[in-house]
Design a protein around this motif. Structure first.
Motif, mmCIF file in Angstrom:
data_model
loop_
_atom_site.group_PDB
_atom_site.id
_atom_site.type_symbol
_atom_site.label_atom_id
_atom_site.label_comp_id
_atom_site.label_asym_id
_atom_site.label_seq_id
_atom_site.Cartn_x
_atom_site.Cartn_y
_atom_site.Cartn_z
ATOM 1 N N ASP A 178 0.828 -1.202 0.000
ATOM 2 C CA ASP A 178 0.000 0.000 0.000
ATOM 3 C C ASP A 178 0.868 1.260 0.000
ATOM 4 O O ASP A 178 0.562 2.251 -0.674
ATOM 5 C CB ASP A 178 -0.916 0.020 1.226
ATOM 6 C CG ASP A 178 -2.141 -0.861 1.058
ATOM 7 O OD1 ASP A 178 -2.381 -1.371 -0.054
ATOM 8 O OD2 ASP A 178 -2.874 -1.049 2.057
ATOM 9 N N HIS A 179 1.934 1.219 0.790
ATOM 10 C CA HIS A 179 2.856 2.363 0.868
ATOM 11 C C HIS A 179 3.422 2.672 -0.513
ATOM 12 O O HIS A 179 3.454 3.837 -0.940
ATOM 13 C CB HIS A 179 3.977 2.028 1.846
ATOM 14 C CG HIS A 179 4.724 3.214 2.354
ATOM 15 N ND1 HIS A 179 5.706 3.851 1.622
ATOM 16 C CD2 HIS A 179 4.642 3.887 3.529
ATOM 17 C CE1 HIS A 179 6.197 4.862 2.335
ATOM 18 N NE2 HIS A 179 5.578 4.899 3.493
ATOM 19 N N HIS A 180 3.847 1.648 -1.228
ATOM 20 C CA HIS A 180 4.372 1.842 -2.580
ATOM 21 C C HIS A 180 3.302 2.396 -3.514
ATOM 22 O O HIS A 180 3.585 3.263 -4.349
ATOM 23 C CB HIS A 180 4.898 0.522 -3.133
ATOM 24 C CG HIS A 180 6.290 0.186 -2.709
ATOM 25 N ND1 HIS A 180 7.055 0.984 -1.888
ATOM 26 C CD2 HIS A 180 7.080 -0.897 -3.011
ATOM 27 C CE1 HIS A 180 8.236 0.429 -1.709
ATOM 28 N NE2 HIS A 180 8.274 -0.713 -2.373
ATOM 29 N N ILE A 202 13.665 11.481 -11.342
ATOM 30 C CA ILE A 202 13.607 10.689 -10.124
ATOM 31 C C ILE A 202 12.197 10.147 -9.889
ATOM 32 O O ILE A 202 12.021 9.013 -9.418
ATOM 33 C CB ILE A 202 14.117 11.488 -8.900
ATOM 34 C CG1 ILE A 202 14.486 10.532 -7.760
ATOM 35 C CG2 ILE A 202 13.106 12.534 -8.438
ATOM 36 C CD1 ILE A 202 15.214 11.203 -6.623
ATOM 37 N N ALA A 203 11.178 10.902 -10.270
ATOM 38 C CA ALA A 203 9.801 10.441 -10.088
ATOM 39 C C ALA A 203 9.504 9.252 -10.996
ATOM 40 O O ALA A 203 8.870 8.272 -10.573
ATOM 41 C CB ALA A 203 8.819 11.579 -10.360
ATOM 42 N N ARG A 204 9.955 9.319 -12.247
ATOM 43 C CA ARG A 204 9.752 8.185 -13.159
ATOM 44 C C ARG A 204 10.447 6.940 -12.638
ATOM 45 O O ARG A 204 9.894 5.831 -12.680
ATOM 46 C CB ARG A 204 10.275 8.533 -14.559
ATOM 47 C CG ARG A 204 9.369 9.446 -15.369
ATOM 48 C CD ARG A 204 9.791 9.475 -16.828
ATOM 49 N NE ARG A 204 11.131 10.008 -17.009
ATOM 50 C CZ ARG A 204 11.388 11.278 -17.341
ATOM 51 N NH1 ARG A 204 10.399 12.139 -17.515
ATOM 52 N NH2 ARG A 204 12.633 11.690 -17.502
ATOM 53 N N ARG A 205 11.654 7.103 -12.155
ATOM 54 C CA ARG A 205 12.411 5.958 -11.655
ATOM 55 C C ARG A 205 11.741 5.365 -10.414
ATOM 56 O O ARG A 205 11.683 4.140 -10.258
ATOM 57 C CB ARG A 205 13.850 6.375 -11.351
ATOM 58 C CG ARG A 205 14.654 6.731 -12.582
ATOM 59 C CD ARG A 205 16.005 7.313 -12.202
ATOM 60 N NE ARG A 205 16.729 7.771 -13.363
ATOM 61 C CZ ARG A 205 17.530 7.008 -14.106
ATOM 62 N NH1 ARG A 205 17.688 5.736 -13.792
ATOM 63 N NH2 ARG A 205 18.164 7.505 -15.154
ATOM 64 N N MET A 206 11.260 6.210 -9.527
ATOM 65 C CA MET A 206 10.569 5.715 -8.335
ATOM 66 C C MET A 206 9.326 4.916 -8.711
ATOM 67 O O MET A 206 9.079 3.833 -8.178
ATOM 68 C CB MET A 206 10.167 6.884 -7.440
ATOM 69 C CG MET A 206 11.293 7.505 -6.660
ATOM 70 S SD MET A 206 10.659 8.911 -5.693
ATOM 71 C CE MET A 206 12.185 9.531 -5.005
ATOM 72 N N ALA A 207 8.524 5.465 -9.604
ATOM 73 C CA ALA A 207 7.281 4.794 -9.997
ATOM 74 C C ALA A 207 7.587 3.426 -10.604
ATOM 75 O O ALA A 207 6.916 2.426 -10.290
ATOM 76 C CB ALA A 207 6.501 5.654 -10.980
ATOM 77 N N ALA A 208 8.601 3.343 -11.459
ATOM 78 C CA ALA A 208 8.941 2.067 -12.093
ATOM 79 C C ALA A 208 9.469 1.061 -11.077
ATOM 80 O O ALA A 208 9.059 -0.107 -11.072
ATOM 81 C CB ALA A 208 9.977 2.301 -13.189
ATOM 82 N N ALA A 209 10.372 1.505 -10.205
ATOM 83 C CA ALA A 209 10.972 0.591 -9.229
ATOM 84 C C ALA A 209 9.932 0.070 -8.244
ATOM 85 O O ALA A 209 9.919 -1.121 -7.904
ATOM 86 C CB ALA A 209 12.101 1.302 -8.481
ATOM 87 N N GLU A 213 8.515 -3.702 -7.476
ATOM 88 C CA GLU A 213 8.679 -4.269 -6.143
ATOM 89 C C GLU A 213 7.352 -4.748 -5.563
ATOM 90 O O GLU A 213 7.322 -5.734 -4.819
ATOM 91 C CB GLU A 213 9.338 -3.250 -5.205
ATOM 92 C CG GLU A 213 9.961 -3.900 -3.987
ATOM 93 C CD GLU A 213 11.020 -3.036 -3.356
ATOM 94 O OE1 GLU A 213 12.127 -3.555 -3.118
ATOM 95 O OE2 GLU A 213 10.756 -1.846 -3.105
ATOM 96 N N ILE A 214 6.248 -4.087 -5.870
ATOM 97 C CA ILE A 214 4.942 -4.575 -5.427
ATOM 98 C C ILE A 214 4.712 -5.991 -5.941
ATOM 99 O O ILE A 214 4.287 -6.884 -5.189
ATOM 100 C CB ILE A 214 3.808 -3.637 -5.905
ATOM 101 C CG1 ILE A 214 3.816 -2.333 -5.107
ATOM 102 C CG2 ILE A 214 2.443 -4.327 -5.765
ATOM 103 C CD1 ILE A 214 2.869 -1.283 -5.656
ATOM 104 N N ARG A 215 4.974 -6.208 -7.228
ATOM 105 C CA ARG A 215 4.776 -7.538 -7.800
ATOM 106 C C ARG A 215 5.682 -8.569 -7.135
ATOM 107 O O ARG A 215 5.259 -9.692 -6.844
ATOM 108 C CB ARG A 215 5.039 -7.509 -9.312
ATOM 109 C CG ARG A 215 4.033 -6.703 -10.100
ATOM 110 C CD ARG A 215 4.059 -7.059 -11.574
ATOM 111 N NE ARG A 215 5.327 -6.765 -12.209
ATOM 112 C CZ ARG A 215 5.608 -5.624 -12.826
ATOM 113 N NH1 ARG A 215 4.703 -4.656 -12.883
ATOM 114 N NH2 ARG A 215 6.786 -5.438 -13.400
ATOM 115 N N GLU A 216 6.926 -8.189 -6.877
ATOM 116 C CA GLU A 216 7.870 -9.123 -6.277
ATOM 117 C C GLU A 216 7.532 -9.415 -4.818
ATOM 118 O O GLU A 216 7.707 -10.544 -4.349
ATOM 119 C CB GLU A 216 9.285 -8.572 -6.407
ATOM 120 C CG GLU A 216 9.795 -8.580 -7.833
ATOM 121 C CD GLU A 216 9.662 -9.946 -8.475
ATOM 122 O OE1 GLU A 216 10.064 -10.943 -7.848
ATOM 123 O OE2 GLU A 216 9.134 -10.028 -9.591
#
Length: 253
Positions: A178-180, A202-209, A213-216
C-alpha cells in the motif's frame, strides 16, 4: 555465493535462476526468485542513473516554494522516511528471508533517494524544516502530512513495533505494498507535471521501481504462504487507483 558450472556460467540469464541461493546475512541460506534478481537489477539501474544526474548538475530554473517540484520532494522525503522505519522494524521483528530481502533493499535505496532529494532542495535554497504542514497541495489533493496516501496509520505502526515472526512479515508486506502504491500515485503525477528534469527523472524511476517491487513482494508473500489480510491490517484506498487486490475498502487513515 552461488557456484555456477563453467559450462553454464555464460548462458543467457545465468544467475537469475528461480532457486538461486544466497546468504541472508545471519548465516542462513535462503532463495531469491528470478523476479527478485530483476528487482535488484532495476534498483542498481536506478542508482546508476541517479548518480549520473546528481553529478551532472542540472541547470533547471529554481522552482517556487509552492511548485510541484518542491512539494513533491518535501512530501516524498516524508513518505520515504516511514518506509525506511517500517523496513527497519521488519528486519528486527521478521523471520522470512524472502521478505527481509525487501526490507534491506528499501532501507538502502530509499535512504539514498532521501539524500538525493534533500541535496536538490538545498541547491534550490529550500530547507526541509520549512516544509508546510499540508501535503500534496501541489497536486490539488491537500491532506495532512501524516495522511498522505499509502502511509501506515499510528495503530498499524504500533502493530509493526510489537509484531514478531511470520505475523510481522505478513504485516510488512501488506502495508508496504500500500505504501508503494501511494508513492507511485504521487510520483506519476510529479513525472507528468514537474518543471524540472531532476524531479521528472527521479519520479519516473521511483514509480517504475516501486511498481516492480509490489509484484515481487506479492510473489514472495505467496511463496512463503503468508496471509494477505494479516490481523490489524485494513487495505488502503489510493486516490484514482483503489486497491487492485483487495477490492473496495474504507480508508484507514
Amino acid at each position: 555465493m552461488n557456484t555456477i558450472d563453467d559450462e553454464t556460467s555464460d548462458a543467457p540469464g545465468a544467475g537469475l535462476n528461480d532457486d538461486a541461493a544466497f546468504d541472508d546475512g545471519e548465516g542462513r541460506r535462503a532463495t531469491r526468485s528470478g523476479g527478485q534478481w530483476l528487482a535488484m537489477a532495476a534498483a542498481m539501474v536506478f542508482l546508476a542513473g541517479s548518480l549520473g544526474y546528481a553529478a551532472g548538475a542540472r541547470r533547471d530554473r529554481v522552482p517556487g516554494a509552492e511548485s510541484v517540484d518542491v512539494g513533491f520532494l518535501h512530501d516524498m522525503i516524508s513518505h520515504h522516511e516511514q518506509a525506511v522505519r517500517m523496513s527497519n522494524l521488519e528486519l528486527i521483528n521478521g523471520v522470512v528471508p524472502e521478505v527481509q530481502v525487501f526490507g534491506r533493499e528499501i532501507v538502502h535505496l530509499q535512504s539514498y533517494e532521501i539524500g538525493l532529494m534533500e541535496r536538490q532542495l538545498a541547491l534550490w535554497g529550500r530547507s526541509r524544516v520549512a516544509r508546510p504542514d499540508i501535503a500534496m497541495a501541489w497536486m490539488d489533493q491537500a491532506v495532512l502530512v501524516d495522511s498522505m496516501p499509502g502511509l501506515a496509520g499510528r495503530a498499524e505502526m504500533r502493530l509493526m513495533e510489537r509484531g514478531s515472526g511470520r505475523d510481522a512479515d505478513a504485516l510488512f508486506v501488506a502495508l508496504m505494498k500500500d505504501h508503494h502504491r501511494g508513492g507511485i500515485h504521487m510520483a506519476e503525477y510529479a513525472a507528468k507535471h514537474s518543471a524540472t528534469e531532476f524531479v521528472r527523472d527521479i519520479a519516473r524511476r521511483m514509480a517504475a521501481a516501486q511498481t516492480l517491487e509490489i509484484r515481487e513482494m506479492e510473489f514472495a508473500r505467496r511463496t512463503a504462504g503468508l496471509a494477505d489480510q494479516p490481523a490489524g491490517y485494513v487495505p488502503a484506498e489510493i486516490p484514482g487507483t483503489g486497491h487492485p487486490e483487495a477490492g473496495d475498502h474504507a480508508e484507514h487513515h
